[in-house]
Design an enzyme around this catalytic site. Structure first.
Site, mmCIF file in Angstrom:
data_model
loop_
_atom_site.group_PDB
_atom_site.id
_atom_site.type_symbol
_atom_site.label_atom_id
_atom_site.label_comp_id
_atom_site.label_asym_id
_atom_site.label_seq_id
_atom_site.Cartn_x
_atom_site.Cartn_y
_atom_site.Cartn_z
ATOM 1 N N SER A 44 0.829 -1.203 0.000
ATOM 2 C CA SER A 44 0.000 0.000 0.000
ATOM 3 C C SER A 44 0.862 1.252 0.000
ATOM 4 O O SER A 44 0.539 2.246 -0.648
ATOM 5 C CB SER A 44 -0.930 -0.001 1.216
ATOM 6 O OG SER A 44 -0.173 0.090 2.400
ATOM 7 N N ARG A 103 0.233 3.572 -3.149
ATOM 8 C CA ARG A 103 -0.400 4.862 -2.883
ATOM 9 C C ARG A 103 0.401 5.971 -3.544
ATOM 10 O O ARG A 103 -0.133 6.814 -4.267
ATOM 11 C CB ARG A 103 -0.504 5.108 -1.389
ATOM 12 C CG ARG A 103 -1.177 6.433 -1.061
ATOM 13 C CD ARG A 103 -1.184 6.735 0.430
ATOM 14 N NE ARG A 103 -1.779 5.633 1.186
ATOM 15 C CZ ARG A 103 -1.087 4.798 1.942
ATOM 16 N NH1 ARG A 103 0.223 4.953 2.059
ATOM 17 N NH2 ARG A 103 -1.683 3.838 2.587
ATOM 18 N N ASN A 137 -0.886 7.998 -6.933
ATOM 19 C CA ASN A 137 -1.108 9.446 -6.883
ATOM 20 C C ASN A 137 -0.271 10.169 -7.916
ATOM 21 O O ASN A 137 -0.757 11.047 -8.643
ATOM 22 C CB ASN A 137 -0.786 9.981 -5.499
ATOM 23 C CG ASN A 137 -1.984 9.942 -4.579
ATOM 24 O OD1 ASN A 137 -2.886 10.742 -4.717
ATOM 25 N ND2 ASN A 137 -2.009 8.981 -3.686
#
Lengths: 289, 156
Positions: A218, A222, A226
């Site tokens: 994660s 992440r 992004n």
């Protein structure tokens, strides 16, 4: 600045392909000319652009901070020292807030993650076509290669290799400190003997194992997601430049607005990566309840 | 988007940078920060001490001012007393001197008066003698009548 010879799809694809150096299927070493060629190179290839910017930005970061650290004194700080101390103090406070143990590695680690990821993310704010265009000019006129084959992705954090590299480093530290603090048995017990009773340990193992693996995954995804999304939006807006003067002007405004918003995102993502790293390592240091 | 050796390269770079940061950046920065913290704390403590000392000094100054005022008051009253004394003394001196001068003047006056009386008496005696001579048409022997004449003069 989509050139006339490229369709939109090609333009986007070109922007999202790394400059890859590796072994061609025929056995020769060299740069991949297309994304497909790069994929065929397998694992033992390297994204030269990602690595180059990543290492260069790391060097810039530590050049600045080493300079400040060398001249650091307890007197009235100058401009550079003041700035660096502000950041160092900020990191230190954050670490002290989230990390309960004492480990001299954590604060420098957190600082490296924050500063480095911030700088890598920051490359997103440099006009999306500028550096690739310069690289194409360089490739065409200095190296004499087809500019369409010169790929240049300037934001290292839009390359999952980079984000996973960082996350795996953090993961290894998590495992290391878990075993160091709790012993192999303790670490395994943490994975196997909770949250359910001991006889249900296969289920526990699956649950906790997923939870453990999810942490670095994660972290990496992440940041990558992004930055990749942000980069893609920059590229999509840049497409408007080729659609007449009105659209180009509108695109310019959008580009500006997105860049301003992106300032928030790049800082936030760097901060989140740092904070979660500190939290995960704190969990690794603690005996389970 | 392929996974490849970049992953490993990034991990190595990560390790190197973290190591560098831990070894060469963090310690001097923290040292400087801690030292500054200490300096500031010391400075604040010193400032507080200075403040307290200042207050003490003010207190002391106020006290000595009061004392000085008291002393001044004392000196003034003593001086006033002394002045009054001096004035009194001077007055007394003046009075005695005046009295002395008056006495001397009176004395002189008395002497003068006596002298004038004596003279007058002598003249009266000689006038009386001359008158008596005229009345008696004869010389009055001064030596024989001296007793008489002296008695007469004393009576005048």
């Amino acid at each position: 600045m989509a050139s006339d010879t490229l369709t939109s799809g090609e333009y986007i694809k070109h922007h999202l392909t790394n400059l890859t150096f590796g072994q061609h299927p025929d056995g020769s070493w060299g740069f991949a000319h297309t994304g497909e060629e790069a994929a065929q190179m397998g694992f033992w290839a390297i994204h030269v652009d990602s690595m180059f910017w990543s290492v260069l930005l790391g060097f810039i970061l530590f050049y600045i901070f080493r300079k400040a650290a060398k001249n650091a004194h307890a007197g009235v700080p100058g401009g550079l020292q003041n700035f660096c101390e502000w950041i160092v103090d900020f990191i230190n406070d954050t670490v002290r807030g989230s990390f309960s143990g004492r480990n001299p590695l954590i604060a420098p680690l957190a600082f490296t993650i924050f500063g480095w990821i911030f700088l890598m993310n920051f490359m997103d704010l440099i006009a999306v076509d500028l550096l690739p265009w310069l690289a194409q000019l360089f490739g065409q006129h200095v190296l004499g290669v087809d500019p369409h084959h010169v790929y240049f992705k300037v934001v290292p954090t839009t390359d999952p290799n980079i984000t996973f590299g960082l996350a795996l480093g953090v993961f290894i530290l998590m495992l290391y400190y878990s075993i160091k603090m709790k012993g192999v048995g303790g670490f395994f017990g943490e994975l196997a003997f909770q949250p359910f009773p001991k006889w249900m340990f296969p289920i526990n193992l699956i649950l906790e194992g997923v939870a453990l693996i999810a942490k670095p995954v994660s972290l990496a995804l992440r940041l990558f997601g992004n930055m990749y999304a942000g980069e893609t939006i920059f590229i999509l807006i840049a497409l408007m430049y080729s659609a007449g003067i009105v659209m180009a002007g509108f695109g310019g405004l959008l580009q500006l607005g997105w860049a301003i918003f992106h300032i928030l995102i790049i800082t936030l993502q760097a901060f989140i990566f740092m904070t979660l790293t500190v939290v995960y390592l704190d969990m690794a240091h603690q005996e389970h309840h | 988007m392929n996974f490849n050796a970049t992953l490993i390269g990034q991990m190595i770079a990560f390790v190197v940078f973290v190591w560098f940061c831990m070894k060469y950046v963090w310690p001097p920065m923290m040292k400087a920060l801690d030292e500054r913290k200490k300096t500031i704390a010391d400075g604040l403590a010193a400032a507080e001490r200075g403040q307290r000392e200042h207050e003490l000094a003010e207190e002391r100054a106020r006290e000595s001012l009061v004392e000085a005022k008291q002393q001044a008051q004392e000196i003034i009253s003593r001086a006033e007393k002394r002045a009054a004394e001096i004035v009194e003394e001077a007055k007394a001196d003046a009075r005695t001197e005046g009295e002395r001068m008056i006495a001397a003047a009176r004395n002189e006056l008395d002497q003068e008066l006596n002298r004038v009386k004596e003279e007058l008496r002598g003249q009266v005696v000689s006038i009386a003698v001359a008158g008596a001579e005229k009345v008696l048409e004869r010389e009055v022997n001064e030596q024989t009548h001296n007793e008489l004449l002296t008695k007469l003069a004393a009576q005048i």
